[in-house]
Motif scaffolding. Structure first.
Motif, PDB file in Angstrom:
ATOM      1  N   LYS A 254      -9.371   4.976  21.239  1.00  0.00           N
ATOM      2  CA  LYS A 254     -10.814   5.152  21.029  1.00  0.00           C
ATOM      3  C   LYS A 254     -11.172   5.728  19.648  1.00  0.00           C
ATOM      4  CE  LYS A 254     -11.484   3.704  25.208  1.00  0.00           C
ATOM      5  NZ  LYS A 254     -11.930   2.312  25.439  1.00  0.00           N
ATOM      6  N   LEU A 255     -10.378   5.431  18.642  1.00  0.00           N
ATOM      7  CA  LEU A 255     -10.736   5.838  17.286  1.00  0.00           C
ATOM      8  C   LEU A 255     -11.883   4.978  16.785  1.00  0.00           C
ATOM      9  CD1 LEU A 255      -7.941   7.264  17.515  1.00  0.00           C
ATOM     10  CD2 LEU A 255      -7.593   6.697  15.101  1.00  0.00           C
ATOM     11  N   THR A 256     -12.786   5.579  16.068  1.00  0.00           N
ATOM     12  CA  THR A 256     -13.875   4.818  15.468  1.00  0.00           C
ATOM     13  C   THR A 256     -13.344   4.052  14.261  1.00  0.00           C
ATOM     14  OG1 THR A 256     -14.504   6.570  13.929  1.00  0.00           O
ATOM     15  CG2 THR A 256     -15.497   6.619  16.140  1.00  0.00           C
ATOM     16  N   LEU A 257     -14.169   3.132  13.768  1.00  0.00           N
ATOM     17  CA  LEU A 257     -13.789   2.370  12.582  1.00  0.00           C
ATOM     18  C   LEU A 257     -13.497   3.305  11.412  1.00  0.00           C
ATOM     19  CD1 LEU A 257     -13.454  -0.442  11.331  1.00  0.00           C
ATOM     20  CD2 LEU A 257     -15.886  -0.392  10.755  1.00  0.00           C
ATOM     21  N   GLN A 258     -14.330   4.325  11.244  1.00  0.00           N
ATOM     22  CA  GLN A 258     -14.130   5.277  10.159  1.00  0.00           C
ATOM     23  C   GLN A 258     -12.833   6.063  10.341  1.00  0.00           C
ATOM     24  OE1 GLN A 258     -17.217   8.257   9.794  1.00  0.00           O
ATOM     25  NE2 GLN A 258     -16.711   8.677   7.655  1.00  0.00           N
ATOM     26  N   GLN A 259     -12.539   6.455  11.564  1.00  0.00           N
ATOM     27  CA  GLN A 259     -11.310   7.200  11.830  1.00  0.00           C
ATOM     28  C   GLN A 259     -10.079   6.337  11.582  1.00  0.00           C
ATOM     29  OE1 GLN A 259     -12.369   8.297  15.858  1.00  0.00           O
ATOM     30  NE2 GLN A 259     -12.679  10.459  15.288  1.00  0.00           N
ATOM     31  N   VAL A 260     -10.132   5.082  11.991  1.00  0.00           N
ATOM     32  CA  VAL A 260      -9.008   4.181  11.745  1.00  0.00           C
ATOM     33  C   VAL A 260      -8.797   3.991  10.249  1.00  0.00           C
ATOM     34  CG1 VAL A 260      -8.228   1.785  11.955  1.00  0.00           C
ATOM     35  CG2 VAL A 260      -9.124   2.971  13.949  1.00  0.00           C
ATOM     36  N   GLY A 261      -9.899   3.833   9.525  1.00  0.00           N
ATOM     37  CA  GLY A 261      -9.789   3.690   8.083  1.00  0.00           C
ATOM     38  C   GLY A 261      -9.110   4.887   7.444  1.00  0.00           C
ATOM     39  N   ARG A 262      -9.448   6.061   7.935  1.00  0.00           N
ATOM     40  CA  ARG A 262      -8.830   7.279   7.390  1.00  0.00           C
ATOM     41  C   ARG A 262      -7.341   7.311   7.693  1.00  0.00           C
ATOM     42  NH1 ARG A 262      -9.956  11.332   4.613  1.00  0.00           N
ATOM     43  NH2 ARG A 262      -8.683  13.226   4.708  1.00  0.00           N
ATOM     44  N   VAL A 263      -6.966   6.923   8.906  1.00  0.00           N
ATOM     45  CA  VAL A 263      -5.546   6.892   9.263  1.00  0.00           C
ATOM     46  C   VAL A 263      -4.790   5.929   8.344  1.00  0.00           C
ATOM     47  CG1 VAL A 263      -3.891   6.170  11.036  1.00  0.00           C
ATOM     48  CG2 VAL A 263      -5.857   7.579  11.666  1.00  0.00           C
ATOM     49  N   LEU A 264      -5.329   4.723   8.175  1.00  0.00           N
ATOM     50  CA  LEU A 264      -4.616   3.691   7.425  1.00  0.00           C
ATOM     51  C   LEU A 264      -4.507   4.008   5.940  1.00  0.00           C
ATOM     52  CD1 LEU A 264      -6.102   0.447   9.034  1.00  0.00           C
ATOM     53  CD2 LEU A 264      -4.037   1.689   9.671  1.00  0.00           C
ATOM     54  N   TYR A 265      -5.546   4.588   5.367  1.00  0.00           N
ATOM     55  CA  TYR A 265      -5.581   4.824   3.921  1.00  0.00           C
ATOM     56  C   TYR A 265      -5.092   6.219   3.516  1.00  0.00           C
ATOM     57  CZ  TYR A 265      -8.105   0.557   2.589  1.00  0.00           C
ATOM     58  OH  TYR A 265      -8.449  -0.744   2.334  1.00  0.00           O
ATOM     59  N   HIS A 266      -5.345   7.217   4.355  1.00  0.00           N
ATOM     60  CA  HIS A 266      -5.139   8.603   3.913  1.00  0.00           C
ATOM     61  C   HIS A 266      -4.077   9.376   4.688  1.00  0.00           C
ATOM     62  CE1 HIS A 266      -8.706   8.427   1.332  1.00  0.00           C
ATOM     63  NE2 HIS A 266      -9.319   7.826   2.331  1.00  0.00           N
ATOM     64  N   GLU A 267      -3.698   8.933   5.878  1.00  0.00           N
ATOM     65  CA  GLU A 267      -2.843   9.755   6.735  1.00  0.00           C
ATOM     66  C   GLU A 267      -1.532   9.081   7.104  1.00  0.00           C
ATOM     67  OE1 GLU A 267      -5.326  10.659  10.066  1.00  0.00           O
ATOM     68  OE2 GLU A 267      -6.694  11.941   8.905  1.00  0.00           O
ATOM     69  N   SER A 268      -1.193   7.983   6.463  1.00  0.00           N
ATOM     70  CA  SER A 268      -0.010   7.219   6.835  1.00  0.00           C
ATOM     71  C   SER A 268       1.019   7.242   5.703  1.00  0.00           C
ATOM     72  CB  SER A 268      -0.429   5.787   7.194  1.00  0.00           C
ATOM     73  OG  SER A 268      -1.303   5.795   8.316  1.00  0.00           O
ATOM     74  N   GLY A 269       1.849   6.220   5.626  1.00  0.00           N
ATOM     75  CA  GLY A 269       2.834   6.137   4.560  1.00  0.00           C
ATOM     76  C   GLY A 269       3.815   7.302   4.579  1.00  0.00           C
ATOM     77  N   LEU A 270       4.267   7.711   3.400  1.00  0.00           N
ATOM     78  CA  LEU A 270       5.216   8.807   3.291  1.00  0.00           C
ATOM     79  C   LEU A 270       4.674  10.084   3.913  1.00  0.00           C
ATOM     80  CD1 LEU A 270       6.503   8.238  -0.348  1.00  0.00           C
ATOM     81  CD2 LEU A 270       7.864   8.006   1.743  1.00  0.00           C
ATOM     82  N   LEU A 271       3.390  10.346   3.672  1.00  0.00           N
ATOM     83  CA  LEU A 271       2.778  11.554   4.230  1.00  0.00           C
ATOM     84  C   LEU A 271       2.775  11.509   5.752  1.00  0.00           C
ATOM     85  CD1 LEU A 271       1.169  14.207   3.961  1.00  0.00           C
ATOM     86  CD2 LEU A 271      -0.910  12.813   3.827  1.00  0.00           C
TER      87      LEU A 271
END
Length: 392
Positions: A254-271
């Motif tokens: 139930k993540l919103t579009l904005q929350q998903v965007g934050r996960v994909l761009y800012h909270e993933s990858g190496l971090l």
């Protein structure tokens, strides 16, 4: 009196700037620097003649304040000498902008429509343009697009496996880091001549990362596609991801579009995988005692190796592998780990050459030459500004 072209490279948390002779830009800027850590607790300013130091930006409109500080420092350095133009690195030009263009209100409005495709960079470059258009409308500005170099991609590399009508609406693979790859094409031709015109893969490894497969120094395959999220695992971005995972995050968690965007761009990858840092240097320093740091680095290397393999498949083999950008130019360990896993392609490193960041780091017996070549996006942008404004 010498006039200067100012180049701005605006990211979400940093702004790089460089000043070049407007008449004949030397590859080394007359002056350059950056503000970094914008929006964080301890932003700082540094330039080639000014030590890095703390910068008070406040909590309201820190990006606008950072731009203002850069402007003040540039005017101080110029000491009355004129600015001929400002060139901007713009990540996304969409289907329309396939060459540098002078910025006006219409261009700005059209580029704003592309913000959702590059939210880490596009809004900030446009903010700088908008401020200058408002405050100095007679100062020429030139937008230089990261997508432009990839206009040579064959159609089969552009089309996404969606209903074809989506492609006709502009939903296609564009490719990014084009200013870097454009410089690499020029620099590799100068350094290797015909040896660079075969099957070449350039690995632009920075906080954002991608690969470009080149034939005759033209882009024929690349890892980033419709957006700057695709392809390699990055500092905070996922890279290529099963779209079903995104649907799951939205439908089940139930993540919103904005929350998903934050996960994909800012909270993933190496971090995201390490839970520690997006900076490979910090992860390398602690990987022996931090299993998730070690896992993040292993995944980073694995994804790079897999994607280099896919580039080699698209090119029909591999003659030259080139590392560039922050990680590619400076990380001895990650270059070694990536190349060690490419032995099946005939890649063999000269460990001593790699350790000293030599221009050519492959062993004499290597079937693939491996090079380290610093990139120079800012100079490419300055040169484009000179070309666009020459008839004026």
């Amino acid at each position: 009196m010498t006039s200067f072209t100012v180049v701005l490279n605006c990211g979400s948390s940093s702004i790089k700037f460089a000043l070049f002779d407007a008449a004949a830009p030397d590859r080394h800027p007359a002056w350059n620097g950056k503000v970094q850590g914008i929006g964080g607790p301890a932003p700082d300013f540094g330039a080639s003649t000014v030590p890095v130091g703390p910068l008070a930006l406040g909590t309201e409109q820190p990006y606008t304040r950072a731009l203002q500080r850069i402007r003040e420092e540039i005017l101080r350095w110029l000491d009355g000498r004129p600015v001929a133009a400002v060139a901007h690195r713009v990540v996304h030009g969409g289907a329309r902008y396939q060459a540098p263009v002078r910025v006006d209100a219409q261009v700005l409005a059209e580029l704003k429509a592309l913000v959702p495709l590059a939210p880490l960079h596009q809004p900030f470059a446009l903010e700088a343009m908008e401020i200058l258009l408002r405050e100095q409308p007679d100062l020429p500005q030139v937008a230089c697009f990261d997508t432009a170099f990839h206009r040579s991609l064959p159609l089969v590399e552009q089309v996404l496996p969606l209903p074809y009508a989506a492609f006709e609406r502009g939903l296609r693979r564009y490719g990014f880091h084009g200013l870097s790859y454009e410089y690499m094409a020029l620099a590799l031709d100068e350094r290797f001549g015909a040896g660079a015109r075969g099957r070449t893969v350039v690995a632009h490894l920075g906080s954002g990362a991608s690969l470009c497969g080149m034939l005759d120094l033209k882009s024929v395959a690349t890892t980033m596609g419709f957006s700057a999220l695709d392809g390699l695992m990055m500092g905070t971005r996922t890279g290529a991801l099963d779209p079903g995972a995104v649907l799951y995050l939205m439908e089940i968690e139930k993540l919103t579009l904005q929350q998903v965007g934050r996960v994909l761009y800012h909270e993933s990858g190496l971090l995201g995988v390490s839970g520690i840092s997006a900076d490979p240097r910090e992860l390398l320093a602690c990987e022996a005692d931090a299993p998730r740091a070690a896992l993040a680095l292993a995944l980073y290397v694995r994804r790079a190796v897999r994607e280099i393999g896919s580039m080699a498949a698209a090119l029909g083999g591999l003659d030259l592998l080139v590392f560039t950008a922050g990680v590619g130019e400076h990380s001895v360990v990650l270059r070694q780990r990536i190349c060690a896993a490419l032995g099946w392609l005939g890649v063999a490193l000269d460990d001593a050459a790699n350790a000293r960041h030599a221009g050519l780091i492959s062993a004499p017996a290597s079937a693939v030459r491996v090079a380290v070549v610093p990139t120079n996006e800012e100079w490419i942008a300055a040169r484009h500004a000179q070309e666009v404004l020459a008839p004026l």
